[in-house]
Design a protein around this motif. Structure first.
Motif, PDB file in Angstrom:
ATOM      1  N   LEU A  14       0.755  -1.244   0.000  1.00  0.00           N
ATOM      2  CA  LEU A  14       0.000   0.000   0.000  1.00  0.00           C
ATOM      3  C   LEU A  14       0.782   1.289   0.000  1.00  0.00           C
ATOM      4  O   LEU A  14       0.619   2.136  -0.846  1.00  0.00           O
ATOM      5  CB  LEU A  14      -0.884   0.034   1.260  1.00  0.00           C
ATOM      6  CG  LEU A  14      -2.279  -0.531   1.137  1.00  0.00           C
ATOM      7  CD1 LEU A  14      -2.942  -0.416   2.493  1.00  0.00           C
ATOM      8  CD2 LEU A  14      -3.050   0.242   0.099  1.00  0.00           C
ATOM      9  N   SER A  82      -5.371  -0.481   6.688  1.00  0.00           N
ATOM     10  CA  SER A  82      -6.360  -0.564   5.614  1.00  0.00           C
ATOM     11  C   SER A  82      -7.711  -0.104   6.103  1.00  0.00           C
ATOM     12  O   SER A  82      -8.240  -0.605   7.095  1.00  0.00           O
ATOM     13  CB  SER A  82      -6.485  -2.001   5.084  1.00  0.00           C
ATOM     14  OG  SER A  82      -7.523  -2.052   4.120  1.00  0.00           O
ATOM     15  N   ARG A  84     -10.250  -0.146   3.836  1.00  0.00           N
ATOM     16  CA  ARG A  84     -11.165  -0.921   3.004  1.00  0.00           C
ATOM     17  C   ARG A  84     -11.198  -2.405   3.361  1.00  0.00           C
ATOM     18  O   ARG A  84     -12.250  -3.032   3.326  1.00  0.00           O
ATOM     19  CB  ARG A  84     -10.738  -0.748   1.539  1.00  0.00           C
ATOM     20  CG  ARG A  84     -11.548  -1.510   0.551  1.00  0.00           C
ATOM     21  CD  ARG A  84     -11.058  -1.236  -0.852  1.00  0.00           C
ATOM     22  NE  ARG A  84      -9.632  -1.529  -0.993  1.00  0.00           N
ATOM     23  CZ  ARG A  84      -9.026  -1.704  -2.148  1.00  0.00           C
ATOM     24  NH1 ARG A  84      -9.709  -1.587  -3.260  1.00  0.00           N
ATOM     25  NH2 ARG A  84      -7.759  -1.973  -2.210  1.00  0.00           N
ATOM     26  N   CYS A 114      -2.967  -6.201   6.627  1.00  0.00           N
ATOM     27  CA  CYS A 114      -3.212  -4.842   7.120  1.00  0.00           C
ATOM     28  C   CYS A 114      -4.043  -4.873   8.390  1.00  0.00           C
ATOM     29  O   CYS A 114      -5.002  -5.633   8.497  1.00  0.00           O
ATOM     30  CB  CYS A 114      -3.952  -4.017   6.066  1.00  0.00           C
ATOM     31  SG  CYS A 114      -2.934  -3.588   4.641  1.00  0.00           S
ATOM     32  N   ASP A 126      -4.185   8.384   2.992  1.00  0.00           N
ATOM     33  CA  ASP A 126      -4.492   6.953   3.066  1.00  0.00           C
ATOM     34  C   ASP A 126      -4.577   6.370   1.658  1.00  0.00           C
ATOM     35  O   ASP A 126      -5.551   6.583   0.944  1.00  0.00           O
ATOM     36  CB  ASP A 126      -5.817   6.779   3.818  1.00  0.00           C
ATOM     37  CG  ASP A 126      -6.163   5.310   4.026  1.00  0.00           C
ATOM     38  OD1 ASP A 126      -5.472   4.431   3.471  1.00  0.00           O
ATOM     39  OD2 ASP A 126      -7.136   5.057   4.752  1.00  0.00           O
ATOM     40  N   ASP A 128      -5.176   3.445   0.798  1.00  0.00           N
ATOM     41  CA  ASP A 128      -6.294   2.512   0.707  1.00  0.00           C
ATOM     42  C   ASP A 128      -7.604   3.251   0.476  1.00  0.00           C
ATOM     43  O   ASP A 128      -8.442   2.820  -0.317  1.00  0.00           O
ATOM     44  CB  ASP A 128      -6.365   1.701   2.004  1.00  0.00           C
ATOM     45  CG  ASP A 128      -7.187   0.449   1.830  1.00  0.00           C
ATOM     46  OD1 ASP A 128      -7.065  -0.193   0.770  1.00  0.00           O
ATOM     47  OD2 ASP A 128      -7.959   0.131   2.744  1.00  0.00           O
TER      48      ASP A 128
END
Ligand SMILES: C[S@@+](CC[C@H](N)C(=O)[O-])C[C@H]1O[C@@H](n2cnc3c(N)ncnc32)[C@H](O)[C@@H]1O
Length: 162
Positions: A14, A82, A84, A114, A126, A128
């Motif tokens: 990420l 994360s 999501r 994550c 971020d 994500d």
């Protein structure tokens, strides 16, 4: 070789910095990190003025104040956040002074692991959440200003024997 060597390896996930990638399918406990605890006075005088602040976890303090922080040794400091698709939960064991990281669902080898840094505002853009935007899923968590990893509420995992 430790158990951790068999479960996790470094990757380029990420954040385009370092992170952790699973190398086998769905182990339950992926990491147990001993912690280095910084008392409140050291946090105020030193830690919060350094990059360490982006790696430390709140840790319960004897005074009941929330300024005590802990640095996860081992791989615990390398989990990215994360919004999501968090797939690893974590919980403190204040008696043994470790943080235990546990899979929250089936995870395939090669997936990035994550955690959630919590509901506080994030202190970095971020990646994500931006991925969410590009997929039309909305972007409500691209904040800055927070600093320390927050605790995730993992009911059912609080009595782990590790
Ligand atoms: C606890 S460290 C995680 C390891 C870090 N990637 C590294 O290379 O040292 C927290 C830092 O990782 C980065 N990070 C974690 N999750 C991220 C995300 N979803 N998007 C962008 N950066 C992230 C941010 O720079 C944050 O300050």
């Amino acid at each position: 070789m430790s158990n951790n060597d068999a479960v996790l390896e470094g990757g380029q996930p990420l954040s385009r910095t370092a992170g952790l990638v699973l190398v086998m399918n769905t182990p339950k406990v992926v990491e147990v990190s001993p912690v280095l605890i910084f008392p409140e006075d050291e946090v105020e005088k030193h830690v919060q003025h350094t990059v360490l602040q982006h790696y430390t976890y709140y840790w319960p303090s004897e005074s009941g104040r929330s300024m005590t922080q802990a640095l996860a040794l081992g791989l615990g400091s390398m989990f990215n956040h994360s919004t999501r698709d968090q797939n690893v939960g974590w919980i403190r064991n204040t008696e043994t002074e470790v943080i235990v990281y546990t899979t929250l669902r089936d995870i395939k080898a090669g997936e990035e692991l994550c955690i959630s840094y919590g509901s506080a505002r994030l202190w970095f853009p971020d990646a994500d959440a931006q991925a969410n935007t590009s997929e039309g899923l909305g972007d409500d968590n691209d904040d800055t200003g927070g600093s320390t990893l927050a605790e995730l509420d993992l009911s059912g995992l609080s009595k782990m024997d590790i």
